[in-house]
Each structure stands twice: as structure tokens, then as C-alpha cells.
Motif scaffolding. Structure first.
Motif, PDB file in Angstrom:
ATOM      1  N   SER A 118     107.360  85.462 133.559  1.00 37.23           N
ATOM      2  CA  SER A 118     108.406  84.480 133.819  1.00 37.23           C
ATOM      3  C   SER A 118     109.708  85.219 134.067  1.00 37.23           C
ATOM      4  N   MET A 119     110.436  84.822 135.108  1.00 40.08           N
ATOM      5  CA  MET A 119     111.708  85.468 135.417  1.00 40.08           C
ATOM      6  C   MET A 119     112.825  84.433 135.418  1.00 40.08           C
ATOM      7  N   THR A 120     113.776  84.611 134.504  1.00 39.60           N
ATOM      8  CA  THR A 120     114.917  83.702 134.448  1.00 39.60           C
ATOM      9  C   THR A 120     115.928  84.136 135.498  1.00 39.60           C
ATOM     10  N   ALA A 156     114.528  84.150 145.194  1.00 38.35           N
ATOM     11  CA  ALA A 156     113.663  84.565 146.305  1.00 38.35           C
ATOM     12  C   ALA A 156     113.556  86.086 146.380  1.00 38.35           C
ATOM     13  N   VAL A 157     114.649  86.777 146.079  1.00 39.65           N
ATOM     14  CA  VAL A 157     114.661  88.242 146.168  1.00 39.65           C
ATOM     15  C   VAL A 157     113.812  88.857 145.053  1.00 39.65           C
ATOM     16  N   LEU A 158     113.967  88.353 143.831  1.00 40.67           N
ATOM     17  CA  LEU A 158     113.183  88.905 142.722  1.00 40.67           C
ATOM     18  C   LEU A 158     111.702  88.579 142.867  1.00 40.67           C
ATOM     19  N   LEU A 159     111.392  87.391 143.373  1.00 43.96           N
ATOM     20  CA  LEU A 159     109.992  87.045 143.640  1.00 43.96           C
ATOM     21  C   LEU A 159     109.431  87.970 144.713  1.00 43.96           C
ATOM     22  N   ALA A 160     110.212  88.250 145.752  1.00 43.01           N
ATOM     23  CA  ALA A 160     109.769  89.165 146.818  1.00 43.01           C
ATOM     24  C   ALA A 160     109.454  90.545 146.243  1.00 43.01           C
ATOM     25  N   MET A 161     110.295  91.017 145.334  1.00 40.93           N
ATOM     26  CA  MET A 161     110.041  92.311 144.690  1.00 40.93           C
ATOM     27  C   MET A 161     108.746  92.272 143.890  1.00 40.93           C
ATOM     28  N   TYR A 162     108.512  91.191 143.171  1.00 39.23           N
ATOM     29  CA  TYR A 162     107.303  91.058 142.352  1.00 39.23           C
ATOM     30  C   TYR A 162     106.059  91.075 143.244  1.00 39.23           C
ATOM     31  N   ILE A 163     106.130  90.349 144.363  1.00 38.07           N
ATOM     32  CA  ILE A 163     105.004  90.322 145.309  1.00 38.07           C
ATOM     33  C   ILE A 163     104.741  91.729 145.849  1.00 38.07           C
ATOM     34  N   GLY A 221     123.619  95.767 132.631  1.00 30.85           N
ATOM     35  CA  GLY A 221     122.668  95.937 131.539  1.00 30.85           C
ATOM     36  C   GLY A 221     123.032  95.252 130.246  1.00 30.85           C
ATOM     37  N   LYS A 222     124.084  94.446 130.233  1.00 29.47           N
ATOM     38  CA  LYS A 222     124.577  93.885 128.965  1.00 29.47           C
ATOM     39  C   LYS A 222     123.741  92.711 128.444  1.00 29.47           C
ATOM     40  N   VAL A 223     123.569  91.674 129.256  1.00 26.50           N
ATOM     41  CA  VAL A 223     122.844  90.492 128.771  1.00 26.50           C
ATOM     42  C   VAL A 223     121.425  90.425 129.337  1.00 26.50           C
ATOM     43  N   GLY A 224     121.003  91.496 129.959  1.00 22.79           N
ATOM     44  CA  GLY A 224     119.672  91.556 130.540  1.00 22.79           C
ATOM     45  C   GLY A 224     119.517  92.874 131.269  1.00 22.79           C
ATOM     46  N   VAL A 225     118.415  93.021 131.965  1.00 19.13           N
ATOM     47  CA  VAL A 225     118.134  94.276 132.658  1.00 19.13           C
ATOM     48  C   VAL A 225     118.750  94.264 134.059  1.00 19.13           C
ATOM     49  N   ALA A 226     119.259  95.414 134.472  1.00 21.47           N
ATOM     50  CA  ALA A 226     119.802  95.562 135.825  1.00 21.47           C
ATOM     51  C   ALA A 226     118.660  95.866 136.795  1.00 21.47           C
ATOM     52  N   VAL A 227     118.508  95.025 137.804  1.00 22.30           N
ATOM     53  CA  VAL A 227     117.496  95.250 138.849  1.00 22.30           C
ATOM     54  C   VAL A 227     118.206  95.183 140.201  1.00 22.30           C
ATOM     55  N   ASP A 228     118.389  96.356 140.793  1.00 25.62           N
ATOM     56  CA  ASP A 228     119.101  96.443 142.069  1.00 25.62           C
ATOM     57  C   ASP A 228     118.175  96.543 143.273  1.00 25.62           C
ATOM     58  N   ASP A 248     120.484  91.055 133.922  1.00 24.92           N
ATOM     59  CA  ASP A 248     121.909  91.121 133.595  1.00 24.92           C
ATOM     60  C   ASP A 248     122.709  90.222 134.532  1.00 24.92           C
ATOM     61  N   LEU A 249     123.978  89.994 134.189  1.00 24.84           N
ATOM     62  CA  LEU A 249     124.798  89.048 134.932  1.00 24.84           C
ATOM     63  C   LEU A 249     124.989  89.433 136.404  1.00 24.84           C
ATOM     64  N   PRO A 250     125.261  90.714 136.727  1.00 25.62           N
ATOM     65  CA  PRO A 250     125.377  91.052 138.153  1.00 25.62           C
ATOM     66  C   PRO A 250     124.118  90.708 138.954  1.00 25.62           C
ATOM     67  N   THR A 251     122.944  90.981 138.390  1.00 23.77           N
ATOM     68  CA  THR A 251     121.692  90.643 139.076  1.00 23.77           C
ATOM     69  C   THR A 251     121.596  89.136 139.285  1.00 23.77           C
ATOM     70  N   GLN A 252     121.983  88.361 138.267  1.00 20.69           N
ATOM     71  CA  GLN A 252     121.875  86.904 138.347  1.00 20.69           C
ATOM     72  C   GLN A 252     122.768  86.312 139.431  1.00 20.69           C
ATOM     73  N   ILE A 253     123.886  86.979 139.742  1.00 21.30           N
ATOM     74  CA  ILE A 253     124.779  86.419 140.766  1.00 21.30           C
ATOM     75  C   ILE A 253     124.793  87.264 142.042  1.00 21.30           C
TER      76      ILE A 253
END
Length: 559
Positions: A164-166, A172-179, A137-144, A118-123
């Protein structure tokens, strides 16, 4: 591909005889429907193509699949070995709901995950931040936090599925979570496979989900590249995106040129950080749009592949053939979907998907018919996925490599697109490279002008959009659309509060302090971000710590 001088002279005479005779008689009786035919990118289209239109040396310009210059494909067997990855982009509402959609798509035969945030996650904002209001949660999933990522990837074996993560500014933060999730599943980092978009330059010109200024943003990208080259070797550290450049209004020539120019900037940054070209280039990947002009799009993919190979070899001296291979994901063109007569979009998407396959894509997302109206429903997503599966299993186009190769028209278009894209790249080089061209507004203005010309052509009905500016019908809206429950935001805020109540907040603060200290120095930031993530520091807290050091980017207007 080439003809000798005698054969060429004979062919020139035969062609002139045809024009003066057979063609002229036909035109006298039945004039053509337009004075001039062009591609979407305004390349003139001749009535017929012959060897006279080509200036192609087979060995140098085409070669064989899996060999330099990779015009005919990056793999020797392409889809005869295995089909492209069918990677449907998905994400909405909560991590739990998106996990359910992921598992549905995998059950339906999807072969890779693609996460929409979602947009908040992206920014870089948590769901309880004031800037997130109305967008959770509007244009994608919220991941806090890592907790959300645990739910998002529940029961999905990360050693068997590539993801794949757009995501760009907070990549870097989302990749860290995935790892960290991989670690929790007992999967070593070196077995994790996937891609983060991580392409910040196109955010400044086409998409807008940036956080930090260019210099620290480029630092984060090179830190990810350096870290993954040693620790997560199967991970594609960047997906250099032309998709959003095209969605913003560029034509095919600009899409090739601006995407590759951004790619060259990332290569330069990685080299300046001390990496060797063959150390990181094999893990660079690309992301393209598949638009309306069927043959131009096929030629676009072939031209981009050849141009990238030449630049890697000639400009940077790459030795490893993998460094010269342009591997790319494709998505059908969202900007071409219409809210009017939405079932027409199924046909548009089918043609765009077929162009991507004939152009040699490595993975593909097919848009759903209802995306001009809302997030797609399960039924629409299934139709979109079935479109790929029918192309793969029923059409026969995957049975030979580069089946359009050798077409006089396609080879001529491939050459013209490469030549025009190279001219634009030369202009950007003269301006000091992509970052400098962005600072001066050159790329932004080029895209804006192209978008204006396209819109004008639609409004003046030079470009026909079926159901929009021609063949309209009176229609009642009866398509069921997907709606995100407003309670998602409340649930996310409650879960964030609960998380902060139960975690070790002193340890979190220490990890964030260590991250800020590292950001003020020159250490690689990935280990610090991974440490913070594992202690359940939130995305917003980590990005907030970096904002304190790096500041925020404010865009200029170039209108």
C-alpha cells in the motif's frame, strides 16, 4: 430482530415499569454522573437498549456475511479463513533505511507493506528542489526516481507481498515505478497486488498534499483506473480515505458521509470516461480511522459498508456483488495520541484496533505509542504490531463473524449512523456532488466546526483525555525517540546529481516532451509516465512537466 405488535406492546409496558420503578429508585439514591450521555458524534445514548430501539429487518438490513448488504462483513468466513492483513505504515529517511525497517517488520510477522513518503515526494518535488529544504526524509521516505524505488523494494518479492502506498497527487508516478520494479523482478503486471491511495478530493478538504487543480487531478485518477482495469487487475486503484477527514476533526457521521460522497464522485468520473460500473468498482477500496468511541466505531464500519452496498446497487445498478463490497483498511487514530504519558497510547491503540477488527476491517495499522513525539522506534513499532497479533491469536474475537452483531445498542447505532450519513450525502448531492461541495467550502466548514466543538469539549473537560486534561502527573521525558539524520538530504542531492550524470538525458527529455504532448490531448497518461520512469526521469521532472500543462491548485480560505 423485529417483534410482533403484541410482544412490542408488552415490552413497552415492561420497559416503562422498569423506568418508573427499578431505575427511578436507583437514580433517587445515586444520580447519573452526567445529565446527558452521547457518543463522540453527539448521538444520544440511552441507559439501556432493547428491541424497542431497533427498526431492523434481519434479511434486508443485516443478512449473512459475504452477502448483500454486507453489514456483517464482506467475506462469508471473515477471520476464520485468514486474519486481516497486518500492514504497518513505515517510511523515513532514505530508501535504504526504510527497506531495512520493511524487512524487520516482515520478519516480525507483518503481512503487507505500507509506504509512507516524505512531504517533498507527496507534493511532487525532488529532494534537491528549494521547496524540499528541511523536509527530506522527515515524515516518510524520499523517493526521487526509479533508482530509489529499486533500493526501497530490494529483496522484497512483489509477487508474494501486497504493498500500500500513501500517495495522492503523484500517485501515477509512484505506481509507474512499482510496475517497473515488478518488471525488473520478472513479475508480470497482472500479478502485482497492492493499493495506491490516489484520493485527491480529500486532499483539498483535509490534508493539503495536492498539486494540480481538481479537473486534471480527476483525469489522472480515471487514467489510472482505466489502465489498471486492463493491465494491473489485482491493483486497488484508489483508497477512498476517511482517515484524514477524521484526523482533521470530523465526527463519525461526517467521516462516513464525506468519504462515500468522494467515492461517488470517483465512480461518476469513471463512468463518464466510458467504463462500466462492474468493470472498475470491485477494485475500489476505502481507508477509515478507528477513533475513541468503541461501540460507535464498530457501528460506523457496519453502517458505511451497508450504505455503500445500497448506493452501488440502487444508484448505479451494479450487478457484480464484488462491486457492492466496501473493502477497507483501518488505522488507529493518530489524533488521539498524547505526548503526555505516552505509554497510555498503547491502551488507546488496543481499544481502537479491537473496534476495527470487530467492525470487520480487511487490513489494519496500529499506531505506535511515541508518534505524538517522533517517528516510532523499532521497539514501539514491535509493540504496535504485537497488539494486532495478540488480538488475532489470543483474544478469540476472530473466531466468529461479526460477534457484536445483534447487540441492541450496536444495531441501533448502526441504523442512526447510516441515516445521518445519508442525510449529509443528500445535502452534498443537492450541491452538485463532492467536487462542487468542496468548491463551495461546504465540507471544509463542516469539518472545521466539528473540530472546534471537539477541542472545546476537551478544554472544558467534557471529554476526558487521560493524562492530558485529567490524571496528570509530573513526568520527566525519558522515552527514546527516533531521529532522522540530517545527512539524508545531502545524500539524496548527491545521488540525484549522479543519476542525472549517468542517465541518457536526451531520451529523458524526449519522454517528458511526449508526456506533455499527451497531457495536452486526451490520451491515457499512464503509459507515458511508465516510459519516462523507466528512463530514470525523476518524480519532480515528471510532475514538473504536468505542472506546465495543468497548472497548480491554490486553496481558498473558508474560515
Amino acid at each position: 430482530m423485529t417483534t410482533n405488535k403484541r410482544d412490542q406492546k408488552e415490552l413497552e409496558q415492561q420497559y416503562q415499569n422498569w423506568k418508573d420503578g427499578t431505575l427511578k429508585k436507583a437514580l433517587d439514591r445515586f444520580p447519573e454522573r452526567k445529565e446527558e450521555f452521547t457518543t463522540v458524534s453527539n448521538i444520544p445514548v440511552d441507559p439501556v437498549y432493547t428491541p424497542l430501539n431497533e427498526d431492523t429487518d434481519y434479511s434486508e438490513d443485516l443478512g449473512f456475511p459475504g452477502e448483500y448488504p454486507f453489514t456483517r462483513g464482506v467475506q462469508p468466513t471473515m477471520y476464520r479463513g485468514r486474519f486481516w492483513t497486518m500492514r504497518q505504515y513505515a517510511g523515513f529517511a532514505s530508501a535504504r533505511e526504510t527497506n531495512k525497517r520493511f524487512r524487520y517488520l516482515l520478519d516480525q510477522g507483518q503481512t503487507g507493506l505500507s509506504v509512507a513518503f516524505d512531504l517533498p515526494t507527496q507534493i511532487g518535488y525532488d529532494s534537491d528542489h528549494a521547496m524540499a529544504q528541511g523536509e527530506v526524509g522527515k515524515v516518510g521516505v524520499a523517493v526521487d526516481s526509479l533508482e530509489d524505488m529499486e533500493i526501497l523494494l530490494d529483496q522484497i518479492p512483489l509477487d508474494k507481498v501486497s504493498t500500500s502506498m500513501t500517495i495522492n497527487a503523484p500517485a501515477a508516478v509512484l505506481l509507474a515505478m512499482y510496475i517497473a520494479i515488478g518488471e525488473k523482478q520478472g513479475i508480470p503486471k497482472e500479478k502485482l497486488a497492492g493499493t495506491i491511495q490516489n484520493d485527491i478530493l480529500k486532499e483539498y478538504v483535509a490534508r493539503g498534499t495536492y498539486i494540480f487543480p481538481p479537473e486534471p487531478s480527476m483525469r489522472l485518477i480515471t487514467d489510472i483506473i482505466k489502465y489498471c482495469s486492463k493491465e494491473v487487475p489485482r491493483w486497488n486503484t484508489i483508497s477512498i480515505s476517511g482517515y484524514h477527514i477524521r484526523e482533521a476533526g470530523s465526527n463519525a457521521i461526517q467521516e462516513i458521509a464525506f468519504t462515500i460522497a468522494n467515492g461517488l464522485a470517483y465512480v461518476d468520473a469513471a463512468l463518464e470516461s466510458g467504463l462500466d460500473i462492474d468493470e472498475f468498482a470491485p477494485r475500489l477500496s476505502f481507508f477509515f480511522n478507528s477513533h475513541l468511541d468503541f461501540f460507535e466505531e464498530i457501528a460506523k464500519f457496519r453502517a458505511a459498508r451497508r450504505l455503500w452496498a445500497k448506493l452501488m446497487k440502487e444508484r448505479y445498478g451494479a450487478q457484480n456483488p464484488k462491486s457492492m463490497k466496501m473493502r477497507f483498511h483501518t488505522q488507529t487514530a493518530g489524533c488521539t495520541l498524547t505526548a503526555q504519558q505516552p505509554n497510555n497510547n498503547i491502551v488507546r491503540v488496543t481499544l481502537q484496533a479491537l473496534a476495527a477488527v470487530l467492525g470487520g476491517t480487511q487490513s489494519l495499522h496500529t499506531n505506535s505509542r511515541d508518534e505524538a513525539l517522533s517517528l516510532p522506534t523499532e521497539e514501539s513499532v514491535q509493540i504496535a504490531l504485537r497488539t494486532q497479533q495478540i488480538i488475532a491469536n489470543e483474544s478469540g474475537v476472530a473466531d466468529t463473524v461479526d460477534p457484536i452483531g445483534g447487540s441492541y445498542y450496536v444495531e441501533s447505532l448502526t441504523n442512526q449512523l447510516e441515516e445521518e450519513a445519508q442525510k449529509l450525502i443528500d445535502k452534498i448531492d443537492d450541491l452538485g456532488g463532492a467536487p462542487k461541495a468542496i468548491e463551495q467550502g461546504f465540507i471544509q466548514k463542516e469539518i472545521q466546526y466539528s473540530a472546534y466543538e471537539w477541542q472545546k469539549s476537551v478544554e472544558e473537560e467534557e471529554q476526558i483525555i487521560v493524562g492530558l486534561n485529567k490524571y496528570q502527573v509530573e513526568e520527566e521525558f525519558d522515552l527514546t525517540t527516533h531521529k532522522v539524520d540530517q545527512s539524508v538530504a545531502d545524500d539524496q542531492r548527491k545521488r540525484l546529481k549522479d543519476l542525472r550524470d549517468k542517465r541518457d538525458n536526451d531520451t529523458v527529455e524526449n519522454k517528458l516532451s511526449e508526456l506533455k504532448k499527451a497531457a495536452n490531448g486526451d490520451d491515457n497518461l499512464m503509459p507515458y509516465i511508465i516510459d519516462a520512469v523507466k528512463e530514470y526521469a525523476t518524480l519532480g521532472e515528471i510532475c514538473g512537466a504536468l505542472r506546465e500543462v495543468f497548472g497548480e491548485y491554490e486553496a481558498d480560505s473558508y474560515i
